[in-house]
Design a protein around this motif. Structure first.
Motif, PDB file in Angstrom:
ATOM      1  N   VAL A   1      31.899  35.430  47.222  1.00 26.79           N
ATOM      2  CA  VAL A   1      32.878  36.507  47.355  1.00 26.79           C
ATOM      3  C   VAL A   1      33.207  37.083  45.975  1.00 26.79           C
ATOM      4  O   VAL A   1      33.600  36.352  45.074  1.00 26.79           O
ATOM      5  N   GLY A   2      32.997  38.369  45.834  1.00 22.32           N
ATOM      6  CA  GLY A   2      33.287  39.029  44.555  1.00 22.32           C
ATOM      7  C   GLY A   2      32.150  38.963  43.553  1.00 22.32           C
ATOM      8  O   GLY A   2      32.199  39.611  42.517  1.00 22.32           O
ATOM      9  N   GLY A   3      31.117  38.179  43.852  1.00 15.19           N
ATOM     10  CA  GLY A   3      30.033  37.955  42.898  1.00 15.19           C
ATOM     11  C   GLY A   3      29.275  39.228  42.527  1.00 15.19           C
ATOM     12  O   GLY A   3      28.790  39.362  41.406  1.00 15.19           O
ATOM     13  N   GLU A   4      29.181  40.160  43.470  1.00 12.44           N
ATOM     14  CA  GLU A   4      28.480  41.422  43.184  1.00 12.44           C
ATOM     15  C   GLU A   4      29.103  42.164  42.005  1.00 12.44           C
ATOM     16  O   GLU A   4      28.419  42.881  41.280  1.00 12.44           O
ATOM     17  N   SER A   5      30.413  41.983  41.821  1.00 16.33           N
ATOM     18  CA  SER A   5      31.097  42.721  40.747  1.00 16.33           C
ATOM     19  C   SER A   5      30.597  42.309  39.365  1.00 16.33           C
ATOM     20  O   SER A   5      30.812  43.020  38.381  1.00 16.33           O
ATOM     21  N   LEU A   6      29.917  41.166  39.283  1.00 14.41           N
ATOM     22  CA  LEU A   6      29.348  40.748  38.000  1.00 14.41           C
ATOM     23  C   LEU A   6      28.179  41.628  37.571  1.00 14.41           C
ATOM     24  O   LEU A   6      27.803  41.641  36.402  1.00 14.41           O
TER      25      LEU A   6
ATOM     26  N   VAL B   1      35.675  40.996  34.633  1.00 14.59           N
ATOM     27  CA  VAL B   1      36.262  40.779  35.955  1.00 14.59           C
ATOM     28  C   VAL B   1      36.760  39.334  36.030  1.00 14.59           C
ATOM     29  O   VAL B   1      36.298  38.468  35.296  1.00 14.59           O
ATOM     30  N   LEU B   2      37.712  39.111  36.915  1.00 13.16           N
ATOM     31  CA  LEU B   2      38.212  37.774  37.234  1.00 13.16           C
ATOM     32  C   LEU B   2      37.674  37.387  38.606  1.00 13.16           C
ATOM     33  O   LEU B   2      37.889  38.114  39.575  1.00 13.16           O
TER      34      LEU B   2
END
Lengths: 203, 203
Positions: free
Chosen positions: A30-35, A165-166
């Motif tokens: 979850v949220g990993g794509e933002s990396l 990002v956090l």
């Protein structure tokens, strides 16, 4: 000398290289794509472009963990899983997948062949260097695979973009004390407007 | 509006804000001093100078954990420990030290007075803001103290230099998932040749 190198392994400012709850729908958690969004920005900085290009150049073989290859666990059985990347994966060379379960090699379009290595990281390393010839071997994820090679002192260089990002949880690159053995140092830390490029090397 | 802010809390690239084995001789733990060397470099960058100056400006009171104040544990008893900083500490204002054990306030030279707060982080916050007037309250370390305030959503801003060293162990700033609650974001990530400046804020 050809190197074993980790390139473009993106890390959040709170230390995670994948988000929590990895699944078939969210292979990076979850949220990993933002990396990875900075890589696809329209106004990508020249520095960032150069880093991404360099990460792909001069690579003659890959090693990756089974989690990076796919979500299948345990025996392969009748699984016809051929990676996340469709019929023509972006590797175009031999890719050595670490697993505890034997499987025949799988040849894909575009020159990628997945080999399944059951006898450990040192064997995978030797096979990958043999396949790479005078080019480098790139070590993909996941984090646990990178740490295994790092703890064994087998990684020559790590290039880690630190992304603003956090993620607040997930998989850390630096998990335990001493995941980075003596001999490694920070050799570069530079930033574009979008991302910080950290490079560690065995010196 | 006055802020509760963490400024200049230096973090290694592997995520540690203090090294392992903190002691009277090594209050920042083994290797911890290397987190601060960039501040004292002869060729310090203008960006770095500005950040360090800003961290000291507009501060009307401090809050710190007992570990940042000193190595004494348990009851104060006959301890005459007055901090690590000699007779004239660099705070020049009221400093509220979180502790489980009562002690009379201690006035030092140069306008610093150490107060010992035994009824929790919210009480310390209120006392510090009352003392600071229209200026900010700066939240010192250690990491556990910062995390307590952060988890409670009470920190307005964190300015964290990421320093190109590996500590390989010690005290993490971001320890558990969700140490940074929802509502905080990365608002700045810029680098000098020596260090990366990361800023998080409640948005």
């Amino acid at each position: 000398m050809p190197k074993l190198r980790v390139s473009n392994l993106c890390m959040s400012v709170d230390g995670y290289v994948a988000g929590p709850d990895q699944s078939l729908d969210e292979p990076l958690g979850v949220g990993g794509e933002s990396l990875h969004e900075w890589m696809f920005a329209d106004d990508r900085d020249e520095l960032d472009r150069r880093y991404v290009d360099a990460s792909m150049e001069g690579v003659g073989a890959w090693i990756m963990g089974r989690n990076m290859f796919g979500p299948v666990r345990g025996e392969w059985g009748d699984s016809d899983w051929r990676g996340w990347w469709g019929s023509e994966p972006p590797y175009h060379c031999d890719v050595f997948v670490l697993t505890h379960h034997e499987r025949e090699s799988v040849a894909m379009d575009g020159g990628t062949t997945f080999h399944f290595v059951t006898d450990g990281i040192e064997s995978a390393r030797q096979q990958a260097f043999a396949a790479a010839g005078d080019r480098d071997v790139r070590l993909g994820g996941g984090a646990e695979t990178v740490r295994q090679y790092l703890r064994a002192g087998l990684v020559d260089e790590l290039e880690i973009p630190i992304v603003p990002v956090l993620l607040r949880g997930g998989e850390r690159l630096f998990e335990a004390p001493d995941d980075v053995p003596p001999g490694y140092e920070v050799v570069e830390l530079v930033s574009s407007p979008a991302v910080v490029h950290l490079r560690l090397a065995k010196v």
